[in-house]
Write a protein that holds these residues in place. Structure first.
Motif, PDB file in Angstrom:
ATOM      1  N   GLY A   1       5.455   3.981  -5.024  1.00 40.88           N
ATOM      2  CA  GLY A   1       6.216   2.771  -4.726  1.00 40.88           C
ATOM      3  C   GLY A   1       5.998   1.681  -5.760  1.00 40.88           C
ATOM      4  N   LEU A   2       4.768   1.565  -6.275  1.00 39.71           N
ATOM      5  CA  LEU A   2       4.489   0.546  -7.287  1.00 39.71           C
ATOM      6  C   LEU A   2       5.231   0.847  -8.581  1.00 39.71           C
ATOM      7  CD1 LEU A   2       2.904  -1.986  -8.055  1.00 39.71           C
ATOM      8  CD2 LEU A   2       1.019  -0.498  -8.752  1.00 39.71           C
ATOM      9  N   LEU A   3       5.241   2.107  -8.988  1.00 37.15           N
ATOM     10  CA  LEU A   3       5.960   2.466 -10.216  1.00 37.15           C
ATOM     11  C   LEU A   3       7.461   2.256 -10.060  1.00 37.15           C
ATOM     12  CD1 LEU A   3       4.039   5.737 -11.225  1.00 37.15           C
ATOM     13  CD2 LEU A   3       3.836   3.455 -12.238  1.00 37.15           C
ATOM     14  N   TYR A   4       7.997   2.660  -8.909  1.00 33.23           N
ATOM     15  CA  TYR A   4       9.439   2.514  -8.698  1.00 33.23           C
ATOM     16  C   TYR A   4       9.841   1.045  -8.631  1.00 33.23           C
ATOM     17  CZ  TYR A   4      13.970   2.697  -6.374  1.00 33.23           C
ATOM     18  OH  TYR A   4      15.287   2.526  -6.044  1.00 33.23           O
ATOM     19  N   SER A   5       9.104   0.251  -7.841  1.00 35.16           N
ATOM     20  CA  SER A   5       9.462  -1.160  -7.691  1.00 35.16           C
ATOM     21  C   SER A   5       9.252  -1.930  -8.983  1.00 35.16           C
ATOM     22  CB  SER A   5       8.643  -1.786  -6.558  1.00 35.16           C
ATOM     23  OG  SER A   5       7.247  -1.660  -6.824  1.00 35.16           O
ATOM     24  N   ALA A   6       8.198  -1.596  -9.736  1.00 37.98           N
ATOM     25  CA  ALA A   6       7.978  -2.278 -11.016  1.00 37.98           C
ATOM     26  C   ALA A   6       9.084  -1.945 -12.016  1.00 37.98           C
ATOM     27  CB  ALA A   6       6.613  -1.885 -11.585  1.00 37.98           C
ATOM     28  N   GLY A   7       9.510  -0.678 -12.047  1.00 39.85           N
ATOM     29  CA  GLY A   7      10.607  -0.318 -12.941  1.00 39.85           C
ATOM     30  C   GLY A   7      11.912  -0.996 -12.551  1.00 39.85           C
ATOM     31  N   TRP A   8      12.184  -1.075 -11.257  1.00 36.33           N
ATOM     32  CA  TRP A   8      13.405  -1.742 -10.804  1.00 36.33           C
ATOM     33  C   TRP A   8      13.360  -3.240 -11.092  1.00 36.33           C
ATOM     34  CZ3 TRP A   8      18.085  -0.335  -9.863  1.00 36.33           C
ATOM     35  CH2 TRP A   8      18.930  -1.157  -9.124  1.00 36.33           C
ATOM     36  N   PHE A   9      12.188  -3.855 -10.936  1.00 34.90           N
ATOM     37  CA  PHE A   9      12.043  -5.275 -11.230  1.00 34.90           C
ATOM     38  C   PHE A   9      12.231  -5.547 -12.722  1.00 34.90           C
ATOM     39  CE2 PHE A   9       9.145  -8.798 -12.436  1.00 34.90           C
ATOM     40  CZ  PHE A   9       9.810  -9.837 -11.776  1.00 34.90           C
ATOM     41  N   ALA A  10      11.700  -4.669 -13.567  1.00 33.10           N
ATOM     42  CA  ALA A  10      11.878  -4.839 -15.012  1.00 33.10           C
ATOM     43  C   ALA A  10      13.357  -4.704 -15.395  1.00 33.10           C
ATOM     44  CB  ALA A  10      11.038  -3.806 -15.760  1.00 33.10           C
TER      45      ALA A  10
ATOM     46  N   LEU B   1      10.215  -8.788  -6.807  1.00 32.95           N
ATOM     47  CA  LEU B   1       8.832  -9.154  -7.099  1.00 32.95           C
ATOM     48  C   LEU B   1       7.955  -9.048  -5.853  1.00 32.95           C
ATOM     49  CD1 LEU B   1       6.748 -10.249  -9.108  1.00 32.95           C
ATOM     50  CD2 LEU B   1       7.505 -12.559  -8.495  1.00 32.95           C
ATOM     51  N   LEU B   2       8.485  -9.446  -4.699  1.00 30.48           N
ATOM     52  CA  LEU B   2       7.717  -9.326  -3.458  1.00 30.48           C
ATOM     53  C   LEU B   2       7.423  -7.866  -3.123  1.00 30.48           C
ATOM     54  CD1 LEU B   2       9.474 -12.004  -1.210  1.00 30.48           C
ATOM     55  CD2 LEU B   2       7.268 -12.181  -2.359  1.00 30.48           C
ATOM     56  N   VAL B   3       8.366  -6.974  -3.394  1.00 26.85           N
ATOM     57  CA  VAL B   3       8.117  -5.548  -3.156  1.00 26.85           C
ATOM     58  C   VAL B   3       7.021  -5.030  -4.080  1.00 26.85           C
ATOM     59  CG1 VAL B   3       9.160  -3.256  -3.237  1.00 26.85           C
ATOM     60  CG2 VAL B   3      10.454  -5.156  -2.308  1.00 26.85           C
ATOM     61  N   VAL B   4       7.031  -5.462  -5.351  1.00 34.24           N
ATOM     62  CA  VAL B   4       5.968  -5.065  -6.283  1.00 34.24           C
ATOM     63  C   VAL B   4       4.624  -5.558  -5.782  1.00 34.24           C
ATOM     64  CG1 VAL B   4       5.109  -5.340  -8.634  1.00 34.24           C
ATOM     65  CG2 VAL B   4       7.543  -4.973  -8.243  1.00 34.24           C
ATOM     66  N   ILE B   5       4.558  -6.798  -5.323  1.00 33.02           N
ATOM     67  CA  ILE B   5       3.301  -7.350  -4.805  1.00 33.02           C
ATOM     68  C   ILE B   5       2.846  -6.583  -3.567  1.00 33.02           C
ATOM     69  CG2 ILE B   5       2.249  -9.411  -3.803  1.00 33.02           C
ATOM     70  CD1 ILE B   5       4.076 -11.067  -5.587  1.00 33.02           C
ATOM     71  N   LYS B   6       3.784  -6.201  -2.703  1.00 34.70           N
ATOM     72  CA  LYS B   6       3.432  -5.459  -1.499  1.00 34.70           C
ATOM     73  C   LYS B   6       2.799  -4.113  -1.835  1.00 34.70           C
ATOM     74  CE  LYS B   6       3.478  -4.053   2.808  1.00 34.70           C
ATOM     75  NZ  LYS B   6       2.532  -4.602   3.814  1.00 34.70           N
ATOM     76  N   PHE B   7       3.404  -3.364  -2.741  1.00 31.27           N
ATOM     77  CA  PHE B   7       2.837  -2.071  -3.112  1.00 31.27           C
ATOM     78  C   PHE B   7       1.515  -2.244  -3.862  1.00 31.27           C
ATOM     79  CE2 PHE B   7       7.183  -0.332  -2.479  1.00 31.27           C
ATOM     80  CZ  PHE B   7       6.828   0.739  -1.684  1.00 31.27           C
ATOM     81  N   GLY B   8       1.405  -3.293  -4.678  1.00 26.91           N
ATOM     82  CA  GLY B   8       0.135  -3.543  -5.353  1.00 26.91           C
ATOM     83  C   GLY B   8      -0.973  -3.853  -4.364  1.00 26.91           C
ATOM     84  N   TRP B   9      -0.675  -4.650  -3.351  1.00 28.37           N
ATOM     85  CA  TRP B   9      -1.676  -4.965  -2.331  1.00 28.37           C
ATOM     86  C   TRP B   9      -2.049  -3.726  -1.523  1.00 28.37           C
ATOM     87  CZ3 TRP B   9      -5.309  -8.124  -1.079  1.00 28.37           C
ATOM     88  CH2 TRP B   9      -5.760  -8.215   0.236  1.00 28.37           C
TER      89      TRP B   9
END
Length: 551
Positions: free
Chosen positions: A13-22, A62-70
């Protein structure tokens, strides 16, 4: 995010959300540079509004990236990379909010909540008045996703319509200031109307679900109660997509219904002012005396009926007189005498009915929780039938009492099987034997729960139930099935969600009431007023223009 393998799910989820955010950030920068370097319709559009419009998507990503990072951080800190099947099964079967909801149902004393409400700060009281929180009720993820995406769509559509209208009408410098004012009013009211519709859908969804929890299906039309289960499931699948599209098109229709009459009205008033014919509007508005007289006649009829044709109050403290005619013969005579007057007045009422139905229908398109068609034609409103199918599917699978009961039964079964002796040939019969032998090991609360369930499912046993001798009061809470009352106060209060009003007190002496549906009423009043000005002023302009052509 909901995978049993928490470490794999968090990393993926972190990789997917970070790629989508970028990707979204790259797209935002590229779009801003395009608007900064190129023009549309020979009009320069600054990139600032475009960035502001696209900002909510970037924030949510960005909130989704933070959620998966947490989630990944907690997984590494606890050194627990997966969940057992037992934990996952218990989590899916019964949630903590379901337990809270059932506890609140069995709780008879709510004085502590009332005292806590009196000591709450003002902002918390306002929040509770707006949301009317219910202990233990939690919106499903489908409704939260629908509401979030609908909010983003309302924001997108409203902002883009305002930007494009401003861009398209920039060449018309003579009327640009009027169109900008109409654009601003339409944008603000459309956004408020969209947010209010989403809020009311959530509030009414919670109210309808609570009524279904209690077994009350009276609000569902009889034509929809006869559908097959497969129809309900198919309708529930279509709800999320239809709701999002309804928010999109509802915002478009509401904006156009507001913007076009307001812009035309302002342009007509300016042209009349230039031609020196603004004073002729009063002469053209003389026909409004007729609907004003109808309103006065209606009020006079109510006063006269209450004074001469109704029986006196049964008790001096009653608020109204009883619904009983005092002079029946005179009442019938006056009814037939006023037939022609009421028939002429009815013309205004039917014109008003048609006009308000069209205007309010455009503003209430996203309201899938209510049918826009009259009773008996609800099946033709597919958006409403999808909503009904969705709530029926939800209550069939997410009933909190059912979930808690299944959890308690499964927990008891697992503990009984753990106590089964290894000499038993069939573990199932061993469970039954051990339940009978170890019945005294059950806690009093669990015994009362089994007793309540048995008596509710078998009402005929309540009459033959043997009552024990009264015992001195103890600190334990005793729950009797005959003492459980189904409180409908909160449900009745929640039923006023469609007409959200508010009573405010100023200086501890005077109170004033905010009327219900104030946003929709303001929008409808503006549209009706604009149509009235256009209807009166446009013929004057055409007459003046024809005279100029003749000269």
């Amino acid at each position: 995010m909901t995978s049993r393998h928490t470490l794999v799910g968090a990393i993926t989820g972190l990789l997917y959300s970070a790629g989508w955010f970028a990707f979204q950030m790259y797209r935002l920068v590229l779009q801003g540079s395009c608007f900064a370097n190129y023009t549309y319709l020979d009009v320069y559009t600054p990139p600032g509004p475009i960035i502001i419009i696209e900002l909510p998507t970037a924030i949510f990503s960005l909130l989704v990236v933070i959620k998966f990072g947490w989630k990944l951080f907690k997984c590494l800190r606890k050194k627990k990379f997966t969940k057992s099947l037992y934990e996952e099964g218990n989590k899916k079967m019964c949630r903590y909010c379901d337990v809270i909801y059932v506890k609140h149902l069995l709780k008879k004393n709510h004085t502590n909540a009332e005292i806590l409400n009196k000591t709450m700060p003002l902002y918390r009281k306002l929040f509770n008045h707006m949301t009317k929180p219910v202990p233990g009720f939690k919106f499903p993820i489908a409704m939260l996703i629908t509401a979030s995406v609908s909010c983003v769509f309302v924001y997108y559509i409203t902002a883009y319509l305002a930007l494009y209208m401003d861009t398209w009408f920039k060449p018309f410098t003579e009327y640009y200031d009027l169109i900008t004012a109409a654009n601003a009013i339409a944008t603000i009211l459309t956004f408020l109307c969209g947010m209010r519709n989403i809020y009311l859908v959530l509030i009414n969804y919670r109210r309808d679900m609570r009524r279904l929890y209690r077994g009350d299906r009276t609000f569902i039309p009889s034509s929809l109660k006869k559908a097959s289960p497969k129809t309900y499931m198919a309708q529930g699948m279509r709800f999320v997509g239809n709701s999002i599209v309804g928010s999109l098109w509802g915002s478009v229709f509401a904006y156009m219904v507001l913007f076009v009459p307001l812009a035309l009205m302002m342009c007509v008033l300016r042209e009349l002012s230039k031609a020196g014919m603004i004073h002729h509007l009063l002469n053209r508005l003389q026909w409004l005396i007729y609907p004003v007289c109808t309103i006065i006649i209606f009020k006079v009829q109510i006063v006269l009926v209450g004074k001469f044709f109704m029986q006196p109050k049964l008790d001096p403290g009653d608020k109204h007189r009883p619904l009983a005619i005092d002079n029946r013969i005179v009442y019938d005579v006056f009814t037939f005498f006023l037939v022609f007057l009421n028939a002429s007045i009815g013309i205004i009422q039917f014109v008003k009915r048609v006009l308000l139905s069209v205007i309010l229908g455009a503003f209430l398109i996203p309201r899938m929780d209510r049918s826009l068609l009259m009773r008996g034609y609800e099946t033709m409103d597919k958006c409403y039938t999808n909503y009904v199918g969705m709530i029926l599917v939800d209550v069939a699978h997410n009933h909190p009492v059912m979930r808690v009961f299944c959890h308690v039964s499964k927990d008891a079964m697992m503990r009984t099987r753990a106590r089964a002796t290894p000499t038993t040939e069939n573990p199932i019969y061993g469970d039954v034997r051990n339940v009978e032998n170890n019945h005294e090991q059950l806690s009093p609360a669990r015994k009362r729960w089994y007793l309540i369930y048995t008596l509710l499912r078998n009402p005929q046993l309540q009459e033959s139930r043997v009552r024990s001798k009264p015992t001195p009061p103890s600190s334990a809470v005793v729950v009797d099935v005959n003492e459980i009352e189904l409180s409908t106060k909160s449900l009745a209060d929640d039923m006023s969600a469609d007409t959200l009003g508010c009573r405010l007190r100023c200086w501890k002496e005077r109170t004033f009431t905010i009327p219900p549906n104030i946003t929709t009423n303001i929008m409808a009043a503006l549209v009706v007023f604009a149509i009235l000005i256009i209807y009166v002023g446009l013929p004057l302009l055409l007459t003046n223009f024809s005279k100029l052509l003749v000269i």
